[in-house]
Motif scaffolding. Structure first.
Motif, PDB file in Angstrom:
ATOM      1  N   MET A  23       0.838  -1.192   0.000  1.00 42.19           N
ATOM      2  CA  MET A  23       0.000   0.000   0.000  1.00 42.19           C
ATOM      3  C   MET A  23       0.878   1.249   0.000  1.00 42.19           C
ATOM      4  N   ARG A  24       0.239   2.391  -0.177  1.00 47.22           N
ATOM      5  CA  ARG A  24       0.974   3.640  -0.151  1.00 47.22           C
ATOM      6  C   ARG A  24       0.094   4.701   0.513  1.00 47.22           C
ATOM      7  N   PHE A  25       0.723   5.738   0.991  1.00 45.18           N
ATOM      8  CA  PHE A  25      -0.026   6.867   1.517  1.00 45.18           C
ATOM      9  C   PHE A  25       0.749   8.137   1.218  1.00 45.18           C
ATOM     10  N   LEU A 216      -7.678   1.195  -5.948  1.00 48.87           N
ATOM     11  CA  LEU A 216      -6.301   1.184  -6.433  1.00 48.87           C
ATOM     12  C   LEU A 216      -5.498   2.361  -5.897  1.00 48.87           C
ATOM     13  N   VAL A 217      -6.171   3.436  -5.538  1.00 47.50           N
ATOM     14  CA  VAL A 217      -5.501   4.632  -5.042  1.00 47.50           C
ATOM     15  C   VAL A 217      -4.696   4.351  -3.774  1.00 47.50           C
ATOM     16  N   ALA A 244     -12.217   4.525 -10.431  1.00 44.87           N
ATOM     17  CA  ALA A 244     -12.630   5.874 -10.040  1.00 44.87           C
ATOM     18  C   ALA A 244     -11.654   6.906 -10.592  1.00 44.87           C
ATOM     19  N   PRO A 245     -12.094   8.153 -10.747  1.00 47.16           N
ATOM     20  CA  PRO A 245     -11.192   9.201 -11.229  1.00 47.16           C
ATOM     21  C   PRO A 245      -9.933   9.368 -10.378  1.00 47.16           C
ATOM     22  N   VAL A 246     -10.013   9.050  -9.078  1.00 49.03           N
ATOM     23  CA  VAL A 246      -8.844   9.202  -8.210  1.00 49.03           C
ATOM     24  C   VAL A 246      -7.877   8.034  -8.318  1.00 49.03           C
ATOM     25  N   ASP A 247      -8.300   6.936  -8.924  1.00 52.19           N
ATOM     26  CA  ASP A 247      -7.445   5.757  -9.041  1.00 52.19           C
ATOM     27  C   ASP A 247      -6.372   5.970 -10.098  1.00 52.19           C
TER      28      ASP A 247
END
Length: 309
Positions: A23-25, A216-217, A244-247
């Motif tokens: 994962m990432r943040f 996926l984001v 989604a648009p943010v993905d």
């Protein structure tokens, strides 16, 4: 050890956890991620020196960490433009191509069920309930239990047209319960999409439509690539994928046909078993899936909230 040192150590541990989960943040989200890791450690009674090793075998720990980090905010018909595109473009294309065979749809990261139930309501409003099989997948057992219960508050229904609320829900005090005709349209299953392949539907051939939105984001690129390939493999020939648009965009991780629409970027698997080298994975923007020119702004079709009832 000072409070600053403890905070720094926890931050480093959280970074290691994120790497271990694939994962990432973002920098602004680091504090929330670190707090989530700390909460889960307390709940599972895991020491800091054992956490990373325990992640390699404790599936419940992994699920709870992912659940704590991911934002579970959802509601019925979230992303109205995408639902309108599904109704106006995708469902008619699938019905024509499959000629009476069941339409197989899945929602990955379905949380408490609002997304797959929205699909069931959309199909019911179009008179397609007998032609559709819908599956919801999520990593969180508690979320799936709530989804199976099929009862929601008014906040979850805030974008639902009043006529749909009246037709498809039964008031129960201050809450609303899905009518059985909708609730029985959706089956729910546990899935860690970062570690497991998406289960194929009972019928051979894969899913005709997959929604994997706002998921996926949370993952770093290696995991996104792997998940993207899994998503491609679970599609039927000619099947559709909506993120989604943010993905992050995934046109290169598998031989997707990629197109830009009024609802955002949409992916497809070729309708025939063509070799990857022959697929146009960079379809020109503004070319619609059926090859026609995009509608002009004054020719937009009604969003789901304006479906005839």
């Amino acid at each position: 050890m000072t409070g600053t040192q403890v905070s720094t150590d926890m931050g480093r541990l959280a970074e290691s956890v994120a790497a271990g989960l694939g994962m990432r943040f973002s920098e602004p989200g680091q504090g929330r991620f670190t707090s989530a890791v700390r909460r889960v450690m307390v709940a599972h009674r895991v020491r800091t020196d054992r956490l990373l090793q325990q992640l390699t075998w404790d599936e419940d720990l992994v699920r709870d960490l992912v659940s704590a980090v991911a934002v579970g905010e959802t509601c019925f018909f979230r992303g109205a433009e995408q639902f309108a595109f599904i109704r106006d473009e995708i469902i008619p294309e699938i019905r024509e191509r499959r000629a009476g065979s069941p339409i197989r749809i899945c929602s990955i990261g379905c949380s408490t069920g609002e997304e797959p139930y929205s699909l069931a309501i959309l199909c019911a409003a179009e008179g397609l309930s007998d032609e559709v099989q819908i599956t919801g997948f999520d990593i969180r057992r508690k979320a799936l239990a709530r989804a199976r219960d099929g009862e929601y508050d008014s906040w979850s229904l805030r974008r639902l047209p009043p006529a749909f609320r009246q037709r498809y829900f039964i008031p129960t005090g201050r809450r609303f319960r899905l009518r059985r005709s909708i609730a029985t349209q959706v089956g729910f299953h546990l899935l860690d999409v970062a570690a497991q392949d998406v289960a194929s539907p009972d019928v051979q051939g894969g899913y005709d439509l997959v929604l994997c939105r706002n998921l996926l984001v949370y993952y770093e690129q290696t995991s996104v690539n792997r998940i993207g390939r899994h998503l491609f493999e679970c599609l039927s020939q000619g099947g559709w994928l909506i993120t989604a648009p943010v993905d992050p965009l995934i046109p290169k991780v598998a031989p997707f046909l990629t197109m830009t629409t009024e609802a955002g970027v949409v992916y497809r698997r070729a309708a025939t078993a063509e070799p990857p080298s022959s697929l146009n994975t960079d379809a020109a923007p503004d070319v619609k899936p059926n090859g026609t020119q995009p509608r002009r702004p004054n020719d937009r079709r009604k969003p789901p909230g304006e479906i005839s009832t």
